[in-house]
Design a protein around this motif. Sequence first.
Motif, PDB file in Angstrom:
ATOM      1  N   ARG A 154      -3.878 -53.007   4.049  1.00 15.67           N
ATOM      2  CA  ARG A 154      -3.505 -54.297   3.457  1.00 15.67           C
ATOM      3  C   ARG A 154      -4.749 -54.994   2.936  1.00 15.67           C
ATOM      4  NH1 ARG A 154       1.732 -55.317   5.215  1.00 15.67           N
ATOM      5  NH2 ARG A 154       2.322 -54.046   6.989  1.00 15.67           N
ATOM      6  N   TYR A 155      -4.539 -55.871   1.999  1.00 16.47           N
ATOM      7  CA  TYR A 155      -5.627 -56.677   1.480  1.00 16.47           C
ATOM      8  C   TYR A 155      -5.090 -58.043   1.103  1.00 16.47           C
ATOM      9  CZ  TYR A 155      -3.592 -55.386  -3.014  1.00 16.47           C
ATOM     10  OH  TYR A 155      -2.728 -55.186  -4.043  1.00 16.47           O
ATOM     11  N   LYS A 156      -5.965 -59.017   1.046  1.00 13.22           N
ATOM     12  CA  LYS A 156      -5.547 -60.368   0.715  1.00 13.22           C
ATOM     13  C   LYS A 156      -5.753 -60.666  -0.765  1.00 13.22           C
ATOM     14  CE  LYS A 156      -6.185 -65.202   1.838  1.00 13.22           C
ATOM     15  NZ  LYS A 156      -6.790 -66.174   2.709  1.00 13.22           N
ATOM     16  N   ASN A 157      -6.871 -60.187  -1.313  1.00 17.24           N
ATOM     17  CA  ASN A 157      -7.215 -60.550  -2.673  1.00 17.24           C
ATOM     18  C   ASN A 157      -7.582 -59.303  -3.471  1.00 17.24           C
ATOM     19  OD1 ASN A 157      -8.329 -61.538  -5.031  1.00 17.24           O
ATOM     20  ND2 ASN A 157      -9.438 -63.181  -4.016  1.00 17.24           N
ATOM     21  N   ARG A 158      -6.823 -58.989  -4.483  1.00 17.59           N
ATOM     22  CA  ARG A 158      -7.037 -57.795  -5.287  1.00 17.59           C
ATOM     23  C   ARG A 158      -8.304 -57.890  -6.151  1.00 17.59           C
ATOM     24  NH1 ARG A 158      -2.504 -54.550  -8.596  1.00 17.59           N
ATOM     25  NH2 ARG A 158      -1.565 -54.670  -6.565  1.00 17.59           N
TER      26      ARG A 158
ATOM     27  N   THR B  61     -12.200 -46.136   4.011  1.00 18.68           N
ATOM     28  CA  THR B  61     -10.957 -46.131   4.770  1.00 18.68           C
ATOM     29  C   THR B  61     -10.228 -44.823   4.492  1.00 18.68           C
ATOM     30  OG1 THR B  61     -10.780 -48.523   4.552  1.00 18.68           O
ATOM     31  CG2 THR B  61      -8.786 -47.346   5.202  1.00 18.68           C
ATOM     32  N   TYR B  62      -9.886 -44.109   5.564  1.00 20.65           N
ATOM     33  CA  TYR B  62      -9.192 -42.829   5.466  1.00 20.65           C
ATOM     34  C   TYR B  62      -7.812 -42.942   6.106  1.00 20.65           C
ATOM     35  CZ  TYR B  62     -13.412 -40.287   4.091  1.00 20.65           C
ATOM     36  OH  TYR B  62     -14.509 -39.828   3.413  1.00 20.65           O
ATOM     37  N   ARG B  63      -6.851 -42.210   5.556  1.00 22.14           N
ATOM     38  CA  ARG B  63      -5.501 -42.143   6.127  1.00 22.14           C
ATOM     39  C   ARG B  63      -5.203 -40.710   6.535  1.00 22.14           C
ATOM     40  NH1 ARG B  63      -0.497 -44.739   3.312  1.00 22.14           N
ATOM     41  NH2 ARG B  63      -1.037 -46.367   4.760  1.00 22.14           N
ATOM     42  N   TYR B  64      -4.669 -40.568   7.750  1.00 27.60           N
ATOM     43  CA  TYR B  64      -4.231 -39.264   8.256  1.00 27.60           C
ATOM     44  C   TYR B  64      -2.967 -38.892   7.498  1.00 27.60           C
ATOM     45  CZ  TYR B  64      -3.304 -35.740  11.878  1.00 27.60           C
ATOM     46  OH  TYR B  64      -3.098 -34.581  12.560  1.00 27.60           O
ATOM     47  N   VAL B  65      -2.967 -37.766   6.803  1.00 28.87           N
ATOM     48  CA  VAL B  65      -1.894 -37.408   5.889  1.00 28.87           C
ATOM     49  C   VAL B  65      -0.535 -37.260   6.581  1.00 28.87           C
ATOM     50  CG1 VAL B  65      -1.092 -35.625   4.284  1.00 28.87           C
ATOM     51  CG2 VAL B  65      -3.480 -36.365   4.226  1.00 28.87           C
ATOM     52  N   THR B  66      -0.490 -36.659   7.765  1.00 25.34           N
ATOM     53  CA  THR B  66       0.781 -36.358   8.420  1.00 25.34           C
ATOM     54  C   THR B  66       1.577 -37.593   8.820  1.00 25.34           C
ATOM     55  OG1 THR B  66      -0.163 -34.311   9.269  1.00 25.34           O
ATOM     56  CG2 THR B  66       1.867 -35.055  10.286  1.00 25.34           C
TER      57      THR B  66
ATOM     58  N   TRP C 205      -7.108 -35.620   6.224  1.00 28.02           N
ATOM     59  CA  TRP C 205      -7.361 -37.025   5.916  1.00 28.02           C
ATOM     60  C   TRP C 205      -7.543 -37.163   4.407  1.00 28.02           C
ATOM     61  CZ3 TRP C 205      -7.378 -40.754   9.643  1.00 28.02           C
ATOM     62  CH2 TRP C 205      -7.485 -40.327  10.967  1.00 28.02           C
ATOM     63  N   ARG C 206      -7.199 -38.344   3.879  1.00 33.13           N
ATOM     64  CA  ARG C 206      -7.496 -38.640   2.478  1.00 33.13           C
ATOM     65  C   ARG C 206      -8.104 -40.031   2.392  1.00 33.13           C
ATOM     66  NH1 ARG C 206      -3.643 -41.707  -0.489  1.00 33.13           N
ATOM     67  NH2 ARG C 206      -1.872 -42.257   0.804  1.00 33.13           N
ATOM     68  N   VAL C 207      -8.880 -40.264   1.367  1.00 29.78           N
ATOM     69  CA  VAL C 207      -9.551 -41.551   1.190  1.00 29.78           C
ATOM     70  C   VAL C 207      -8.596 -42.540   0.540  1.00 29.78           C
ATOM     71  CG1 VAL C 207     -11.437 -42.743   0.011  1.00 29.78           C
ATOM     72  CG2 VAL C 207     -11.796 -40.473   0.959  1.00 29.78           C
ATOM     73  N   LEU C 208      -8.503 -43.736   1.119  1.00 32.57           N
ATOM     74  CA  LEU C 208      -7.725 -44.818   0.514  1.00 32.57           C
ATOM     75  C   LEU C 208      -8.617 -45.756  -0.282  1.00 32.57           C
ATOM     76  CD1 LEU C 208      -5.342 -45.918   3.400  1.00 32.57           C
ATOM     77  CD2 LEU C 208      -4.820 -44.473   1.459  1.00 32.57           C
ATOM     78  N   VAL C 209      -9.752 -46.125   0.309  1.00 33.17           N
ATOM     79  CA  VAL C 209     -10.678 -47.079  -0.300  1.00 33.17           C
ATOM     80  C   VAL C 209     -12.093 -46.650   0.054  1.00 33.17           C
ATOM     81  CG1 VAL C 209     -11.446 -49.501  -0.317  1.00 33.17           C
ATOM     82  CG2 VAL C 209      -9.024 -48.968   0.004  1.00 33.17           C
ATOM     83  N   PHE C 210     -13.006 -46.721  -0.912  1.00 36.04           N
ATOM     84  CA  PHE C 210     -14.412 -46.516  -0.583  1.00 36.04           C
ATOM     85  C   PHE C 210     -15.247 -47.582  -1.282  1.00 36.04           C
ATOM     86  CE2 PHE C 210     -13.845 -43.851  -4.331  1.00 36.04           C
ATOM     87  CZ  PHE C 210     -15.019 -44.022  -5.056  1.00 36.04           C
ATOM     88  N   PRO C 211     -16.368 -47.970  -0.658  1.00 38.45           N
ATOM     89  CA  PRO C 211     -17.200 -49.024  -1.232  1.00 38.45           C
ATOM     90  C   PRO C 211     -18.002 -48.513  -2.420  1.00 38.45           C
ATOM     91  CG  PRO C 211     -18.217 -48.184   0.750  1.00 38.45           C
ATOM     92  CD  PRO C 211     -16.877 -47.499   0.620  1.00 38.45           C
ATOM     93  N   GLN C 212     -18.310 -49.427  -3.327  1.00 44.32           N
ATOM     94  CA  GLN C 212     -19.159 -49.074  -4.462  1.00 44.32           C
ATOM     95  C   GLN C 212     -20.582 -48.912  -3.969  1.00 44.32           C
ATOM     96  OE1 GLN C 212     -18.999 -51.696  -7.793  1.00 44.32           O
ATOM     97  NE2 GLN C 212     -20.855 -50.907  -8.691  1.00 44.32           N
ATOM     98  N   PRO C 213     -21.133 -47.708  -4.066  1.00 49.56           N
ATOM     99  CA  PRO C 213     -22.502 -47.495  -3.594  1.00 49.56           C
ATOM    100  C   PRO C 213     -23.504 -48.191  -4.502  1.00 49.56           C
ATOM    101  CG  PRO C 213     -21.332 -45.424  -3.901  1.00 49.56           C
ATOM    102  CD  PRO C 213     -20.509 -46.498  -4.523  1.00 49.56           C
ATOM    103  N   ILE C 214     -24.373 -48.961  -3.941  1.00 51.57           N
ATOM    104  CA  ILE C 214     -25.392 -49.664  -4.712  1.00 51.57           C
ATOM    105  C   ILE C 214     -26.501 -48.708  -5.113  1.00 51.57           C
ATOM    106  CG2 ILE C 214     -27.168 -51.451  -4.572  1.00 51.57           C
ATOM    107  CD1 ILE C 214     -25.240 -52.956  -2.707  1.00 51.57           C
ATOM    108  N   HIS C 215     -26.786 -47.726  -4.268  1.00 52.19           N
ATOM    109  CA  HIS C 215     -27.928 -46.841  -4.491  1.00 52.19           C
ATOM    110  C   HIS C 215     -27.595 -45.600  -5.320  1.00 52.19           C
ATOM    111  CE1 HIS C 215     -25.859 -45.420  -0.903  1.00 52.19           C
ATOM    112  NE2 HIS C 215     -26.358 -44.232  -1.167  1.00 52.19           N
ATOM    113  N   ARG C 216     -26.381 -45.526  -5.860  1.00 52.75           N
ATOM    114  CA  ARG C 216     -26.006 -44.365  -6.679  1.00 52.75           C
ATOM    115  C   ARG C 216     -25.526 -44.828  -8.042  1.00 52.75           C
ATOM    116  NH1 ARG C 216     -22.987 -42.934  -1.895  1.00 52.75           N
ATOM    117  NH2 ARG C 216     -24.357 -41.714  -0.592  1.00 52.75           N
TER     118      ARG C 216
END
Length: 90
Positions: free
Chosen positions: A3-7, A34-39, A69-80
């Motif tokens: 869940r999130y509050k602000n898109r 954030t990872y989600r267990y597929v099953t 597992w699959r990725v739901l959300v990942f942060p924007q890397p500053i160093h890449r």
Amino acid sequence: MARYKNRKGLFDSKAPLFVQRFEAGQAAGLCGGTYRYVTWGQEILAEENEVLPAFGQHENNTPGDVELWRVLVFPQPIHRNWPRIECHAL
């Protein structure tokens, strides 16, 4: 379900990372997030290179289930370089 509050702080992405599946016991590689267990939908936060947990005999697993597992959300890397990011398991 995540869940999130602000898109405003989230960006839609077609990064190949979102179609990858990571096996339990495998390191998250360069893709903390954030990872989600597929099953059955358990969600966790994992840091870069953290090993993704296995659930083994959990009541929601059926014999023969592959623990993925699959990725739901990942942060924007500053160093890449953001436009070229492709996270892969190590």
